[in-house]
Design a protein around this motif. Sequence first.
Motif, short mmCIF file in Angstrom:
data_model
loop_
_atom_site.label_atom_id
_atom_site.label_comp_id
_atom_site.label_asym_id
_atom_site.label_seq_id
_atom_site.Cartn_x
_atom_site.Cartn_y
_atom_site.Cartn_z
N PRO A 4 0.70 -1.19 0.02
CA PRO A 4 0.10 0.00 0.00
C PRO A 4 0.76 1.33 -0.09
O PRO A 4 2.10 1.08 0.20
CB PRO A 4 -0.60 -0.18 1.55
CG PRO A 4 0.05 -0.86 2.37
CD PRO A 4 0.89 -2.02 1.33
N ALA A 26 -1.96 5.97 -4.64
CA ALA A 26 -2.66 4.67 -4.46
C ALA A 26 -3.50 4.36 -5.60
O ALA A 26 -3.60 3.07 -6.02
CB ALA A 26 -3.49 4.47 -3.09
N THR A 31 -3.32 0.13 -5.94
CA THR A 31 -2.96 -0.55 -4.55
C THR A 31 -3.92 0.28 -3.48
O THR A 31 -4.60 1.09 -3.82
CB THR A 31 -1.61 -0.44 -4.01
OG1 THR A 31 -1.27 -1.27 -2.84
CG2 THR A 31 -1.08 0.87 -4.01
N GLY A 32 -3.68 -0.26 -2.07
CA GLY A 32 -4.47 0.28 -1.03
C GLY A 32 -3.68 1.54 -0.55
O GLY A 32 -2.53 1.78 -0.64
N ARG A 34 -2.95 3.31 3.47
CA ARG A 34 -2.95 2.95 4.79
C ARG A 34 -2.52 4.30 5.49
O ARG A 34 -1.61 4.97 5.25
CB ARG A 34 -1.59 2.16 4.99
CG ARG A 34 -1.54 1.67 6.66
CD ARG A 34 -0.73 0.25 6.83
NE ARG A 34 -0.76 -0.03 8.17
CZ ARG A 34 -1.64 -0.32 9.17
NH1 ARG A 34 -2.98 -0.48 8.65
NH2 ARG A 34 -1.15 -0.27 10.21
N VAL A 82 -10.53 3.52 -3.55
CA VAL A 82 -9.27 2.75 -3.14
C VAL A 82 -9.78 2.39 -1.72
O VAL A 82 -10.39 3.05 -0.90
CB VAL A 82 -8.16 4.01 -2.80
CG1 VAL A 82 -6.97 3.80 -2.22
CG2 VAL A 82 -7.70 4.54 -4.30
N THR A 83 -8.91 1.07 -1.37
CA THR A 83 -9.31 0.51 -0.11
C THR A 83 -8.57 1.36 0.86
O THR A 83 -7.26 1.36 0.54
CB THR A 83 -9.07 -0.91 -0.27
OG1 THR A 83 -9.83 -1.59 -1.19
CG2 THR A 83 -9.05 -1.47 0.96
N VAL A 84 -8.91 1.69 1.92
CA VAL A 84 -8.57 2.67 3.13
C VAL A 84 -8.47 2.08 4.28
O VAL A 84 -9.29 1.52 4.82
CB VAL A 84 -9.10 4.03 3.20
CG1 VAL A 84 -8.33 4.73 4.29
CG2 VAL A 84 -9.22 4.70 1.86
N THR A 85 -7.12 2.03 4.70
CA THR A 85 -7.21 1.14 6.28
C THR A 85 -6.32 2.21 7.05
O THR A 85 -5.69 3.09 6.32
CB THR A 85 -6.27 -0.20 6.15
OG1 THR A 85 -5.06 -0.02 5.64
CG2 THR A 85 -7.10 -0.99 5.61
#
Length: 249
Positions: A4, A26, A31-32, A34, A82-85
């Motif tokens: 990420p 990202a 990609t993710g 973070r 976008v995947t957010v963590t």
Amino acid sequence: MNGPVVVGVDGSWASLAAVQTAALEAERRGTGLRLAHALAWSSARVPAGVPPWDPDGAGRRDLVGRPLDEAERWARKVAPEVTVTGDVLMGDPGRVLESESRTASLAVVAGRRATGIAGRLTGHGRCPLLVVRGRAQRHGCVVLADAASEDAAEFAFAEAAVRNVDLVVLHARARGALAGLRKKYPGVTVHDRRLRRRTGRALVEASDGAQLVVIAAHHRAAELLPGWAGRTLMSRAHCPVAVVPAGKA
């Protein structure tokens, strides 16, 4: 690396701007994202009998989580897919991002925080560092500050290719080393530009109107930052600056 994009979050306006830049990076990389909020926990603020590593016990999880929640909202404004963590992580911001960089493809920090953190990340980090400064021009070029670094050159060519813009190479004393990259990235138009002097001011001027400037991290015995000209660029550039350590393009 397909990890990420990691960005430091502290709740400031500069940090939120860096979050949006990181979200777009990202998205561009597929990609993710973070979000890392470093918390230097103080026992003076914790009720008696509550371990300082237990935010729930101190009744402070909502408080320390607010910067992450706000950062996620800002990220989704510009890159909703976008995947957010994110996590609240204990420790000094530089050390936290150093640890996070081990599995990241890119680390992002706001320009005003770059000096100390960049020193640690360029010396001990595991990925390139993006220092968010100024305002990137949507149609501007990518500038490679020194073609002598193979890793920085590779990074610059890849960025120019994915952004579909021209690459301007300064101090092109290693033209032979670029021949392979020209073949690898045939769609990138390359322009050589020589500066009269390799000074921080000249690099800052070259950043005007660019999308991105790429510099190499030059390691020295007691200094884990790019050279003085590079430090001037990171503090005064008109656009984001990517710092690429050897072996981490």
